[in-house]
Motif scaffolding. Structure first.
Motif, PDB file in Angstrom:
ATOM      1  N   ASP A   7      33.134  19.368   0.776  1.00 30.85           N
ATOM      2  CA  ASP A   7      33.986  19.677  -0.398  1.00 30.85           C
ATOM      3  C   ASP A   7      34.089  18.575  -1.348  1.00 30.85           C
ATOM      4  OD1 ASP A   7      35.316  22.305   0.407  1.00 30.85           O
ATOM      5  OD2 ASP A   7      35.456  21.280   2.362  1.00 30.85           O
ATOM      6  N   ILE A   8      34.070  17.386  -0.672  1.00 26.81           N
ATOM      7  CA  ILE A   8      33.993  15.930  -1.426  1.00 26.81           C
ATOM      8  C   ILE A   8      32.870  15.224  -1.145  1.00 26.81           C
ATOM      9  CG2 ILE A   8      35.309  14.102  -2.450  1.00 26.81           C
ATOM     10  CD1 ILE A   8      37.764  15.625  -1.908  1.00 26.81           C
ATOM     11  N   ILE A   9      32.183  14.570  -1.828  1.00 27.37           N
ATOM     12  CA  ILE A   9      31.301  13.608  -1.475  1.00 27.37           C
ATOM     13  C   ILE A   9      31.549  12.504  -2.250  1.00 27.37           C
ATOM     14  CG2 ILE A   9      28.697  12.666  -1.705  1.00 27.37           C
ATOM     15  CD1 ILE A   9      27.759  15.383  -1.338  1.00 27.37           C
ATOM     16  N   GLY A  23      31.152  12.326   3.196  1.00 28.18           N
ATOM     17  CA  GLY A  23      31.364  13.814   3.148  1.00 28.18           C
ATOM     18  C   GLY A  23      32.713  14.316   3.665  1.00 28.18           C
ATOM     19  N   VAL A  24      33.628  14.836   3.032  1.00 29.57           N
ATOM     20  CA  VAL A  24      34.780  15.500   3.255  1.00 29.57           C
ATOM     21  C   VAL A  24      34.820  17.004   3.440  1.00 29.57           C
ATOM     22  CG1 VAL A  24      37.392  15.540   2.869  1.00 29.57           C
ATOM     23  CG2 VAL A  24      35.935  13.422   2.431  1.00 29.57           C
ATOM     24  N   TYR A  25      35.154  17.684   4.639  1.00 32.49           N
ATOM     25  CA  TYR A  25      34.890  18.847   4.908  1.00 32.49           C
ATOM     26  C   TYR A  25      36.155  19.440   5.283  1.00 32.49           C
ATOM     27  CZ  TYR A  25      29.841  18.104   5.323  1.00 32.49           C
ATOM     28  OH  TYR A  25      28.788  17.540   5.186  1.00 32.49           O
ATOM     29  N   GLN A  26      36.872  20.507   4.522  1.00 32.12           N
ATOM     30  CA  GLN A  26      38.207  21.092   4.978  1.00 32.12           C
ATOM     31  C   GLN A  26      37.984  21.855   5.908  1.00 32.12           C
ATOM     32  OE1 GLN A  26      40.908  20.687   3.756  1.00 32.12           O
ATOM     33  NE2 GLN A  26      41.763  22.179   5.118  1.00 32.12           N
ATOM     34  N   SER A  27      36.491  22.605   6.412  1.00 31.04           N
ATOM     35  CA  SER A  27      36.233  23.269   7.615  1.00 31.04           C
ATOM     36  C   SER A  27      34.764  22.948   7.720  1.00 31.04           C
ATOM     37  CB  SER A  27      36.351  24.600   7.435  1.00 31.04           C
ATOM     38  OG  SER A  27      35.921  25.371   8.573  1.00 31.04           O
ATOM     39  N   TYR A  43      36.796   0.375   3.764  1.00 31.43           N
ATOM     40  CA  TYR A  43      37.253   1.159   2.463  1.00 31.43           C
ATOM     41  C   TYR A  43      36.859   2.421   2.828  1.00 31.43           C
ATOM     42  CZ  TYR A  43      32.454  -0.618   1.681  1.00 31.43           C
ATOM     43  OH  TYR A  43      31.212  -1.177   1.542  1.00 31.43           O
ATOM     44  N   TYR A  44      36.007   2.978   3.489  1.00 30.68           N
ATOM     45  CA  TYR A  44      35.685   4.415   3.861  1.00 30.68           C
ATOM     46  C   TYR A  44      36.884   4.939   4.973  1.00 30.68           C
ATOM     47  CZ  TYR A  44      31.151   4.019   2.245  1.00 30.68           C
ATOM     48  OH  TYR A  44      29.958   3.691   1.281  1.00 30.68           O
ATOM     49  N   LEU A  45      37.396   4.020   5.734  1.00 29.30           N
ATOM     50  CA  LEU A  45      38.605   4.330   6.500  1.00 29.30           C
ATOM     51  C   LEU A  45      39.607   4.509   5.540  1.00 29.30           C
ATOM     52  CD1 LEU A  45      38.587   1.492   9.243  1.00 29.30           C
ATOM     53  CD2 LEU A  45      37.767   3.776   9.281  1.00 29.30           C
ATOM     54  N   GLU A  46      39.898   3.670   4.386  1.00 26.91           N
ATOM     55  CA  GLU A  46      40.916   4.208   3.561  1.00 26.91           C
ATOM     56  C   GLU A  46      40.743   5.653   2.947  1.00 26.91           C
ATOM     57  OE1 GLU A  46      42.434   0.982   1.030  1.00 26.91           O
ATOM     58  OE2 GLU A  46      41.036  -0.324   2.196  1.00 26.91           O
ATOM     59  N   LEU A  47      39.332   5.795   2.425  1.00 25.31           N
ATOM     60  CA  LEU A  47      39.249   7.168   2.025  1.00 25.31           C
ATOM     61  C   LEU A  47      39.707   8.171   2.917  1.00 25.31           C
ATOM     62  CD1 LEU A  47      35.782   6.436   0.237  1.00 25.31           C
ATOM     63  CD2 LEU A  47      37.833   6.730  -0.970  1.00 25.31           C
ATOM     64  N   SER A 263      33.092  18.292  -5.576  1.00 23.91           N
ATOM     65  CA  SER A 263      33.504  16.959  -5.951  1.00 23.91           C
ATOM     66  C   SER A 263      32.476  16.031  -5.870  1.00 23.91           C
ATOM     67  CB  SER A 263      34.986  16.829  -6.297  1.00 23.91           C
ATOM     68  OG  SER A 263      35.917  17.779  -6.814  1.00 23.91           O
ATOM     69  N   TYR A 264      32.149  15.147  -6.565  1.00 20.16           N
ATOM     70  CA  TYR A 264      31.430  14.021  -6.217  1.00 20.16           C
ATOM     71  C   TYR A 264      32.119  12.772  -6.833  1.00 20.16           C
ATOM     72  CZ  TYR A 264      27.215  11.480  -4.852  1.00 20.16           C
ATOM     73  OH  TYR A 264      26.198  10.777  -4.341  1.00 20.16           O
ATOM     74  N   VAL A 265      32.583  11.946  -6.171  1.00 28.46           N
ATOM     75  CA  VAL A 265      33.484  10.890  -6.508  1.00 28.46           C
ATOM     76  C   VAL A 265      32.409   9.592  -6.343  1.00 28.46           C
ATOM     77  CG1 VAL A 265      35.461   9.323  -6.359  1.00 28.46           C
ATOM     78  CG2 VAL A 265      35.406  12.079  -5.844  1.00 28.46           C
ATOM     79  N   ASN A 266      32.154   8.959  -7.440  1.00 28.28           N
ATOM     80  CA  ASN A 266      31.444   7.760  -7.442  1.00 28.28           C
ATOM     81  C   ASN A 266      32.280   6.589  -7.643  1.00 28.28           C
ATOM     82  OD1 ASN A 266      28.193   9.065  -8.224  1.00 28.28           O
ATOM     83  ND2 ASN A 266      29.887  10.017  -9.374  1.00 28.28           N
ATOM     84  N   ILE A 267      32.414   5.593  -6.819  1.00 24.05           N
ATOM     85  CA  ILE A 267      33.292   4.391  -6.869  1.00 24.05           C
ATOM     86  C   ILE A 267      32.260   3.255  -7.141  1.00 24.05           C
ATOM     87  CG2 ILE A 267      34.812   2.917  -5.739  1.00 24.05           C
ATOM     88  CD1 ILE A 267      35.543   5.397  -3.974  1.00 24.05           C
ATOM     89  N   ILE A 268      32.403   2.625  -8.355  1.00 26.59           N
ATOM     90  CA  ILE A 268      31.496   1.757  -8.866  1.00 26.59           C
ATOM     91  C   ILE A 268      31.882   0.344  -9.413  1.00 26.59           C
ATOM     92  CG2 ILE A 268      29.941   3.503  -9.576  1.00 26.59           C
ATOM     93  CD1 ILE A 268      30.798   3.042 -12.472  1.00 26.59           C
ATOM     94  N   PRO A 269      31.519  -0.591  -9.525  1.00 27.23           N
ATOM     95  CA  PRO A 269      32.071  -1.915 -10.086  1.00 27.23           C
ATOM     96  C   PRO A 269      32.469  -1.775 -11.464  1.00 27.23           C
ATOM     97  CG  PRO A 269      29.864  -2.365  -8.878  1.00 27.23           C
ATOM     98  CD  PRO A 269      30.205  -0.797  -9.148  1.00 27.23           C
TER      99      PRO A 269
END
Length: 277
Positions: A7-9, A23-27, A43-47, A263-269
């Protein structure tokens, strides 16, 4: 593999200018092979905490392991845990022989939706915690009315990695490219496409340790971009604390409404310059 069904990358920097996706999967019902499953970073734990998610990983930095304990993360580890089997579908995760031979040991841990459903311990919760609320709003067409044209969105993470998103009118999604090639889901053989492209700019700093680990600031908030339907607008983002969800707003402070879809969420400098045309 399996990324097209997430659902979200989320994509963030890791060591040496490379990136990793989460990857985040609702199911996970009906999801085929997922992998490769990689090691944890704080930071992946925070996500994951922001989604009240069950976090599946294979190893981690010592800092990540310390925070898994102190933050009480619901996690399942193929390296320092009982969740790696010796053969396919024998446990929550296992090492794929072909990937181990052709891609290396660190890229070989995989799972499947059915394995997750089968091997998660019975006592593990399957529903969100009672007080969890996801703040994001959705609509059938999330194209920003006042947006600038953005048929192609180029997202630089580092000198090594740049993501490219090209809008496809027929599917009404942004098709994902990396390293000059289509980003292909190994399960389907098809290019990954998403409805929403979100770009968050934040401080990414070296920790100074011998393994070149970095930190990614996910709670100070900042600026970013949102693309949908071939248009793009600047946005603001915030995350109240490590366990909170991201909150996205438009420049005038109104809640950002996303298009219904992936959705694709890019976290960049902070220094990275996003290009669109």
């Amino acid at each position: 593999m399996g990324q097209s069904q997430a659902d979200i990358i989320y994509e963030c920097l890791a060591e040496g200018g490379i990136t990793r996706m989460m990857g985040v999967y609702q199911s996970v019902e009906g999801v085929g092979m997922i992998g490769s499953v990689r090691s944890a970073r704080p930071y992946y734990l925070e996500l994951a905490l922001g989604h009240d998610a069950l976090y599946i990983h294979a190893g981690g930095s010592e800092d990540a392991y310390a925070k898994i304990r102190s933050w009480d993360v619901d996690h399942f580890d193929a390296v320092r845990g009982p969740y790696q089997g010796r053969s396919p579908d024998s446990n929550l995760m296992w090492r794929d022989a072909d990937r181990r031979k052709n891609n290396g040991l660190e890229h070989s841990v995989v799972t499947t939706g059915s394995a997750i459903e089968t091997y998660l311990p019975e006592e593990v919760r399957r529903e969100h915690k009672e007080d969890y609320r996801y703040p994001q709003q959705f609509t059938d067409d999330g194209t920003p009315a006042a947006g600038e044209k953005a048929v192609t969105v180029t997202v630089p993470f580092s000198n090594y990695k740049t993501g490219v998103f090209t809008y496809d009118e027929e599917s009404r999604t942004y098709l994902v490219e990396e390293y000059g090639q289509p980003y292909i889901d190994g399960n389907t053989g098809e290019q990954v496409g998403v409805t929403n492209v979100i770009i968050l700019q934040t401080a990414c700093s070296a920790t100074g340790d011998s393994l070149a680990h970095i930190t990614v600031d996910l709670t100070s908030g900042g600026e970013g971009w949102y693309a949908c339907g071939g248009k793009i607008i600047p946005i603001h983002w915030s995350k109240a604390d490590r366990s909170s969800s991201f909150v996205y707003t438009t420049e005038d402070g109104e809640p950002l409404v996303l298009g219904r879809g992936k959705s694709y969420v890019n976290i960049i400098p902070l220094k990275s310059e996003v290009i669109f045309a």
